[in-house]
Design a protein around this motif. Sequence first.
Motif, PDB file in Angstrom:
ATOM      1  N   UNK A 205       0.845  -1.203   0.000  1.00  0.00           N
ATOM      2  CA  UNK A 205       0.000   0.000   0.000  1.00  0.00           C
ATOM      3  C   UNK A 205       0.879   1.251   0.000  1.00  0.00           C
ATOM      4  N   UNK A 206       1.918   1.242   0.828  1.00  0.00           N
ATOM      5  CA  UNK A 206       2.794   2.426   0.926  1.00  0.00           C
ATOM      6  C   UNK A 206       3.414   2.746  -0.430  1.00  0.00           C
ATOM      7  N   UNK A 207       3.805   1.700  -1.177  1.00  0.00           N
ATOM      8  CA  UNK A 207       4.485   1.939  -2.451  1.00  0.00           C
ATOM      9  C   UNK A 207       3.534   2.488  -3.523  1.00  0.00           C
ATOM     10  N   UNK A 208       2.222   2.458  -3.239  1.00  0.00           N
ATOM     11  CA  UNK A 208       1.273   3.103  -4.167  1.00  0.00           C
ATOM     12  C   UNK A 208       1.091   4.580  -3.816  1.00  0.00           C
ATOM     13  N   UNK A 209       1.787   5.031  -2.772  1.00  0.00           N
ATOM     14  CA  UNK A 209       1.705   6.439  -2.351  1.00  0.00           C
ATOM     15  C   UNK A 209       3.101   7.059  -2.477  1.00  0.00           C
ATOM     16  N   UNK A 210       3.167   8.402  -2.467  1.00  0.00           N
ATOM     17  CA  UNK A 210       4.486   9.024  -2.685  1.00  0.00           C
ATOM     18  C   UNK A 210       5.349   9.034  -1.422  1.00  0.00           C
ATOM     19  N   UNK A 211       5.544   7.852  -0.792  1.00  0.00           N
ATOM     20  CA  UNK A 211       6.343   7.839   0.435  1.00  0.00           C
ATOM     21  C   UNK A 211       7.821   7.987   0.076  1.00  0.00           C
ATOM     22  N   UNK A 212       8.569   8.605   0.987  1.00  0.00           N
ATOM     23  CA  UNK A 212       9.993   8.835   0.746  1.00  0.00           C
ATOM     24  C   UNK A 212      10.829   7.765   1.434  1.00  0.00           C
ATOM     25  N   UNK A 213      10.261   7.204   2.515  1.00  0.00           N
ATOM     26  CA  UNK A 213      11.043   6.289   3.351  1.00  0.00           C
ATOM     27  C   UNK A 213      10.143   5.187   3.902  1.00  0.00           C
ATOM     28  N   UNK A 214      10.681   3.950   3.881  1.00  0.00           N
ATOM     29  CA  UNK A 214      10.027   2.860   4.620  1.00  0.00           C
ATOM     30  C   UNK A 214      11.008   2.418   5.692  1.00  0.00           C
ATOM     31  N   UNK A 215      10.565   2.472   6.948  1.00  0.00           N
ATOM     32  CA  UNK A 215      11.441   2.050   8.044  1.00  0.00           C
ATOM     33  C   UNK A 215      10.909   0.740   8.608  1.00  0.00           C
ATOM     34  N   UNK A 216      11.821  -0.062   9.134  1.00  0.00           N
ATOM     35  CA  UNK A 216      11.395  -1.310   9.775  1.00  0.00           C
ATOM     36  C   UNK A 216      11.940  -1.379  11.193  1.00  0.00           C
ATOM     37  N   UNK A 217      11.025  -1.713  12.111  1.00  0.00           N
ATOM     38  CA  UNK A 217      11.451  -1.963  13.487  1.00  0.00           C
ATOM     39  C   UNK A 217      11.910  -3.415  13.561  1.00  0.00           C
ATOM     40  N   UNK A 218      12.715  -3.759  14.528  1.00  0.00           N
ATOM     41  CA  UNK A 218      13.031  -5.156  14.862  1.00  0.00           C
ATOM     42  C   UNK A 218      13.758  -5.935  13.765  1.00  0.00           C
ATOM     43  N   UNK A 219      14.629  -5.268  13.023  1.00  0.00           N
ATOM     44  CA  UNK A 219      15.474  -6.003  12.072  1.00  0.00           C
ATOM     45  C   UNK A 219      15.458  -5.388  10.691  1.00  0.00           C
TER      46      UNK A 219
ATOM     47  N   UNK B 131      12.324  -4.036  -3.667  1.00  0.00           N
ATOM     48  CA  UNK B 131      11.087  -3.472  -4.207  1.00  0.00           C
ATOM     49  C   UNK B 131      10.996  -1.965  -3.889  1.00  0.00           C
ATOM     50  N   UNK B 132      11.349  -1.615  -2.650  1.00  0.00           N
ATOM     51  CA  UNK B 132      11.320  -0.192  -2.264  1.00  0.00           C
ATOM     52  C   UNK B 132      12.280   0.591  -3.162  1.00  0.00           C
ATOM     53  N   UNK B 133      13.474   0.050  -3.360  1.00  0.00           N
ATOM     54  CA  UNK B 133      14.459   0.750  -4.187  1.00  0.00           C
ATOM     55  C   UNK B 133      13.971   0.910  -5.631  1.00  0.00           C
ATOM     56  N   UNK B 134      13.289  -0.130  -6.137  1.00  0.00           N
ATOM     57  CA  UNK B 134      12.755  -0.017  -7.519  1.00  0.00           C
ATOM     58  C   UNK B 134      11.770   1.150  -7.629  1.00  0.00           C
ATOM     59  N   UNK B 135      11.083   1.449  -6.515  1.00  0.00           N
ATOM     60  CA  UNK B 135      10.135   2.573  -6.508  1.00  0.00           C
ATOM     61  C   UNK B 135      10.825   3.887  -6.107  1.00  0.00           C
ATOM     62  N   UNK B 136      12.129   3.862  -5.940  1.00  0.00           N
ATOM     63  CA  UNK B 136      12.859   5.082  -5.554  1.00  0.00           C
ATOM     64  C   UNK B 136      12.653   5.455  -4.094  1.00  0.00           C
ATOM     65  N   UNK B 137      12.268   4.467  -3.271  1.00  0.00           N
ATOM     66  CA  UNK B 137      11.986   4.745  -1.850  1.00  0.00           C
ATOM     67  C   UNK B 137      13.172   4.268  -1.002  1.00  0.00           C
ATOM     68  N   UNK B 138      13.604   5.115  -0.072  1.00  0.00           N
ATOM     69  CA  UNK B 138      14.718   4.740   0.804  1.00  0.00           C
ATOM     70  C   UNK B 138      14.222   3.814   1.914  1.00  0.00           C
ATOM     71  N   UNK B 139      15.150   3.002   2.440  1.00  0.00           N
ATOM     72  CA  UNK B 139      14.788   2.050   3.496  1.00  0.00           C
ATOM     73  C   UNK B 139      15.639   2.328   4.739  1.00  0.00           C
ATOM     74  N   UNK B 140      14.974   2.412   5.876  1.00  0.00           N
ATOM     75  CA  UNK B 140      15.684   2.589   7.156  1.00  0.00           C
ATOM     76  C   UNK B 140      15.376   1.397   8.049  1.00  0.00           C
ATOM     77  N   UNK B 141      16.277   1.108   8.984  1.00  0.00           N
ATOM     78  CA  UNK B 141      16.002   0.055   9.963  1.00  0.00           C
ATOM     79  C   UNK B 141      16.572   0.481  11.310  1.00  0.00           C
TER      80      UNK B 141
END
Length: 362
Positions: free
Chosen positions: A129-143, A152-162
């Motif tokens: 769902x997030x990747x269908x919106x103009x999100x800039x960052x997806x963060x993950x808790x716990x790993x 997949x996030x990178x293919x959408x140009x979205x940065x990933x944090x953990x």
Amino acid sequence: MRTSLCDKLGIEHPIVGFTPSEHVAAAISRAGGLGVLGCVRFNDAADLAKVLDWMDENTDGKPYGVDVVMPAKIPTEGAAIDLDKLIPPGHKDFVERTLQKLGVPPLAGEGRAGVLGWLHSVARSHVDVALEHPVKLIANALGSPPIDVIDKAHEHGVLVAALAGKAEHARSHVANGVDIVVAQGYEAGGHTGEIATMVLVPEVVDAVDVPVLAAGGIGTGRQVAAALALGAEGVWMGSYWLTTAEYTESLGESAMQEALLGATSSDTVRTRIYTGKPARLLKTKWTEAWAADGAPQPLPMPLQNLLVAEAHDRISRANDPAVVSMPVGQIVGRMSEIRSVHDVMSALLRETEQTMARLRDL
Ligand SMILES: Cc1cc2nc3c(=O)[nH]c(=O)nc-3n(C[C@H](O)[C@H](O)[C@H](O)COP(=O)(O)O)c2cc1C
């Protein structure tokens, strides 16, 4: 105050705010930081989609992010009904007896099913769902998120944090392709490790070659300046937004906010009773009951949250400041009034500048 993180995320100030409230997240982004919406509470991805549509309309085109929970080591699938069978009856009795003792009445109607956002199937639906919106960052808790999710996030140009509570975790996040590490110390609200922010941040900064955000115990400009001095490119704050006016807008006036406003930095406890993994909560009669002699050991994730889900609903409806179940960090001792997100951000920025000027004059 600009750091490389500002360009990377397209924000004015290197202040990232985690919050379960879309009202707070949107206000943080509008104020020039990056609001990151916690998604774990959405059992149904369609509800998250509606909230992200709302975010798109209320962030004035400013960047925002989302946070999902994909624990590295828990049973990843399973319907709530099957998991429920794994909960020992003695634990259910303890919860019921404790609520009765604390004067928390039963619900008039149905309670929630419990948080299912920890299950990978549900968290993956959040990412989709997030990747269908103009999100800039997806963060993950716990790993680290699974590598295919990062790709997949990178293919959408979205940065990933953990999030990382140890330098070793941070190294493995970066090896998996994570772009930003949140070094979160022991003082923090929510799931937290055993190393204090002051020790952890420089360890993580030295261990990885990606931008690091400092988290845990940040609520003043002096702490922001300290985080930058430790080598972080910015800060990631969670607790401090719980006493903003926008959070009240999300929740209505609550005993929870009243309890937070009255708490000192000694009034938190790190315990497994919220989810089964160690998390820092406000110390109340509920946490004390679980720490008393004869109380059962909390169950592993995700069973503990299923065990206490209805109790959490009952506790919030009872609206008693002495019996609250709420993650919050030691910074709660400085959360003594309700202010707007805009005022919090302005005060943080002003004090950071003043602190940096004072240090330059030494
Ligand atoms: C109420 C609350 C809920 C939280 N839930 C999550 C979560 O779902 N996912 C996550 O990555 N971090 C969560 N956290 C941790 C925050 O992202 C953040 O790392 C932490 O609050 C930083 O420390 P501080 O509380 O001292 O600001 C939560 C924190 C709080 C206070």
